[in-house]
Structures are given as structure tokens and as C-alpha cells.
Design an enzyme around this catalytic site. Structure first.
Site, PDB file in Angstrom:
ATOM      1  N   ASP A   1       2.403   1.738   3.103  1.00  0.00           N
ATOM      2  CA  ASP A   1       3.283   0.788   3.684  1.00  0.00           C
ATOM      3  C   ASP A   1       4.731   1.317   3.415  1.00  0.00           C
ATOM      4  O   ASP A   1       5.947   0.901   4.104  1.00  0.00           O
ATOM      5  CB  ASP A   1       3.058  -0.512   3.060  1.00  0.00           C
TER       6      ASP A   1
ATOM      7  N   HIS B   1       0.756  -1.262   0.084  1.00  0.00           N
ATOM      8  CA  HIS B   1      -0.014   0.019   0.067  1.00  0.00           C
ATOM      9  C   HIS B   1       1.005   1.215  -0.038  1.00  0.00           C
ATOM     10  O   HIS B   1       2.034   1.026   0.408  1.00  0.00           O
ATOM     11  CB  HIS B   1      -0.835   0.058   1.288  1.00  0.00           C
TER      12      HIS B   1
HETATM   13  C1  XUL Z   1      -8.886  -6.324   0.796  1.00  0.00           C
HETATM   14  C2  XUL Z   1      -7.495  -6.614   0.232  1.00  0.00           C
HETATM   15  C3  XUL Z   1      -6.452  -5.755   0.050  1.00  0.00           C
HETATM   16  C4  XUL Z   1      -6.163  -5.541  -1.217  1.00  0.00           C
HETATM   17  C5  XUL Z   1      -4.899  -4.520  -1.514  1.00  0.00           C
HETATM   18  O1  XUL Z   1      -9.811  -7.333   0.997  1.00  0.00           O
HETATM   19  O2  XUL Z   1      -7.768  -7.789  -0.327  1.00  0.00           O
HETATM   20  O3  XUL Z   1      -5.623  -6.264   1.054  1.00  0.00           O
HETATM   21  O4  XUL Z   1      -5.517  -6.569  -1.742  1.00  0.00           O
HETATM   22  O5  XUL Z   1      -5.257  -3.376  -1.161  1.00  0.00           O
END
Ligand code: XUL
Ligand code: MN
Length: 344
Positions: free
Chosen positions: A53, A50
């Protein structure tokens, strides 16, 4: 262990403190720097991010500061022999995203979502990846009448186009999910994600990420979702995991609920040479009961399960399968697959 050319990735959020909506952390929180050495140790090659992160508190930083911090993280990756697979803008925690990011009813909040996403693109550039994942967490409703679905679809398309225009080498992989946190999300399935991508200004640069649990929550079969996207060269990443029925998003270890369903995901990926296209991402969470010092087994088990299922898929007697299909003896085909999964 033979990796058959596959590369494996996960996100730092997959090493978690075990907090859930009903109780606090049960394991110490590790910093990003503490998590990094775990990757190679467990046989992983790449990190999924993210935006925050990589650059915590980025809303309080200037674009130049954000780039500098991301550059330092790139150096950390280099030092560990790792690469970044993708960056995903986190559009679900800031108060400005309470009503959604790109589809918020508030025009200023929609601007915030776009600006934040551009910063995520900057971070991706600094980390050396051109892939952005869009999990559209709050783009949906709790109360259907609260938003205009036609307007929302246009806002989503505008967001994709704005990002494609912002960086001409960016590729976007949309990650569908039907619910959670929203009651009903606007991009619930692979079909919705692919349609949005094909309507974009540069459709070649929009693909999808398939997450097993999300497909299951949508009442669909993950291997068919994989196959549909791969048929058109659109599957650019995966979040393999497992899910026990229709409930909250569980992110269980890959294959831990339904081994045959996991087998079929691997079979379709492997038969269509996914190792040439993308990395095997594992979006799995340790169960809350797991002691801290044992809380990475969900990752190594999922990776090993994938590789064992590659072997299982490749050793399936293809001639026997073809003969049974020709005879339309699908009951015997069913038995052949089950026997194979049981090691005969
Ligand atoms: C949410 C999910 C997140 C996305 C990345 O359910 O899977 O981890 O993969 O934002
Ligand atoms: Mn995911």
C-alpha cells in the site's frame, strides 16, 4: 464529537471498488493519494498499511528504492496530519507465496517470505512506526497432510525471531484468523498467537491484534479475546468489525450484526484503558451495493458506533451491576444491560 482520547485508523483497502470472487469492481478504484484526504474528513488519525500500500510493486525494487518511496509516503502523511499505525507484509499475492510464506514447503520461497518481511520492516521505519502486523494468510493447509504441522510451527517461530533480530526496536502484533484463504490456518486464535509470542527470543516485543470477525469465525467471543490479551498487556491493535455467522470473512460495519457483542468489545477495551495502549482500527468493507459517492459510510458509522458505545458503557449503572452480581441475579443483570442498550 468527543473522542475520549481514542485514536482511529483504517487501511486503504477499506475503501474498495466492491469486487468480490463472483463479480468485478462496481465502483472506481481510488489511488492511495485520493484516499488520504478521506481520513481526516471522517475523523480518523492514522493509516494502516500493507507494505505495498505504501510501496507498490516492491518486489521489483531495490531496498534503497523501497526506502526512498516509503519516505515520500511519510511526507504525504505529514502533509495530511496523519501517522502510520503499522505495516503488514503482504505474503499472499506473489506466486512465491502460493504454498504459504514462512511455512511454504519450498525453502527458497520461505527465504523470499523473510526477505519481503524485512523490506516491510524497512518501510515501517521510514513511515515512522515500529509496529508490524502479521496476518498469516497462507500459513495453513487445504490438505492437512500437505505440510508438517510441527515443522510449520518452528518456521513461524523462526520468522518472528528473524524479524525481531533484524530490527531491535520492532514490535510484532500477530493477527489470528482461523480460515480464509486457507481451509485451516496454523494461528487461528488469540491463544495460538500469544503462545507463539511468548516462545519468541524477545517475548516483550510480540503482541496481538484482535479482529472481531476472525474471533467470531473461530467460534469465540471477541470481547473475551480482547480481555485475555489485555490481561497480559499484549493487545496492541484491533480490527473492529462484525460478522454474521460462520461464512466468508465479511468485515461488516462495527455493531451492525450484534450490538451487544459490539458493546462488550468496547466495554472491555474502555474499562481497561485501551486508549493508552493502541489505536482503534476498523477493518470494515462497504457492501457491494453501495454507490461510489456513498462508499465511506461504513467507516464513519463504525467510528461513531465505537464512540456511542463508549458513552453507553460509561453510563451503565456500575453500582446496580455490582449489586446484581452480589445477589447472583444474573437474569436481572441481563435485563439491565438490554434495557440500557435500548436507552431504557
Ligand atoms: C484479512 C485481514 C487483513 C489483515 C491485514 O482477513 O483482516 O486485512 O488485517 O493484513
Ligand atoms: Mn484484519
Amino acid at each position: 464529537m468527543e473522542k475520549y482520547g481514542y485514536k482511529f485508523s483504517f487501511g486503504p483497502w477499506n475503501i474498495s471498488s466492491g469486487a468480490d470472487p463472483f463479480g468485478p469492481s462496481v465502483r472506481p478504484s481510488l489511488s492511495f493519494t485520493e484516499k488520504l484526504p478521506v481520513y481526516k474528513k471522517l475523523g480518523f488519525d492514522a493509516v494502516q498499511f500493507h507494505d505495498d500500500d505504501a510501496v507498490p510493486e516492491l518486489d521489483d525494487l531495490s531496498p534503497t528504492q523501497i526506502r526512498a518511496r516509503a519516505r515520500a509516503v511519510h511526507q504525504q502523511l505529514n502533509d495530511e496530519g496523519l501517522v502510520a499505525e503499522f505495516v503488514a507484509p503482504r505474503l499472499w499475492e506473489n506466486p512465491k507465496t502460493i504454498d504459504g510464506g514462512y511455512t511454504s514447503n519450498n525453502a527458497q520461497e520461505r527465504v523470499y517470505a523473510l526477505e519481503r518481511s524485512k523490506r516491510a520492516v524497512d518501510i515501517a521505519n521510514e513511515l515512522g512506526t515500529n509496529l508490524m502486523v502479521l496476518w498469516l494468510a497462507r500459513e495453513g493447509t487445504y490438505i492437512r497432510e500437505a505440510k508438517n504441522v510441527v515443522g510449520a510451527a518452528h518456521h513461524l517461530l523462526k520468522a518472528v525471531n528473524t524479524l525481531l533480530d533484524y530490527d531491535k526496536s520492532l514490535r510484532i502484533a500477530i493477527e489470528p484468523k482461523p480460515n480464509e484463504p486457507m481451509d485451516l490456518a496454523y494461528i487461528p486464535t488469540m491463544g495460538h498467537a500469544l503462545a507463539l509470542g511468548l516462545l519468541a527470543d524477545d517475548p516483550k516485543r510480540v503482541g496481538v491484534l484482535m479482529e472481531s470477525a476472525h474471533s467470531i469465525l473461530a467460534g469465540l467471543d471477541p470481547s473475551d479475546e480482547i480481555g485475555f490479551a489485555m490481561a497480559f498487556g499484549k493487545l496492541w491493535s484491533v480490527h473492529l468489525n462484525d460478522q454474521n455467522g460462520l461464512k466468508f470473512d465479511q468485515d461488516k460495519s462495527f455493531g451492525s450484526v450484534d450490538l451487544r457483542r459490539a458493546f462488550n468489545q468496547v466495554r472491555v477495551l474502555d474499562e481497561n484503558r485501551f486508549w493508552e495502549v493502541g489505536m482503534v482500527g476498523l477493518d470494515v468493507k462497504a457492501v457491494r451495493t453501495q454507490p461510489a459517492e456513498l462508499a465511506t459510510k461504513h467507516l464513519s458509522n463504525s467510528l461513531n458506533m465505537f464512540l456511542r458505545l463508549v458513552e453507553t458503557s460509561r453510563s451503565l449503572d456500575r453500582k446496580a451491576v455490582a449489586d446484581l452480581i452480589a445477589a447472583r441475579d444474573y437474569e436481572e443483570l441481563d435485563w439491565l444491560v438490554l434495557s440500557h442498550l435500548m436507552g431504557k
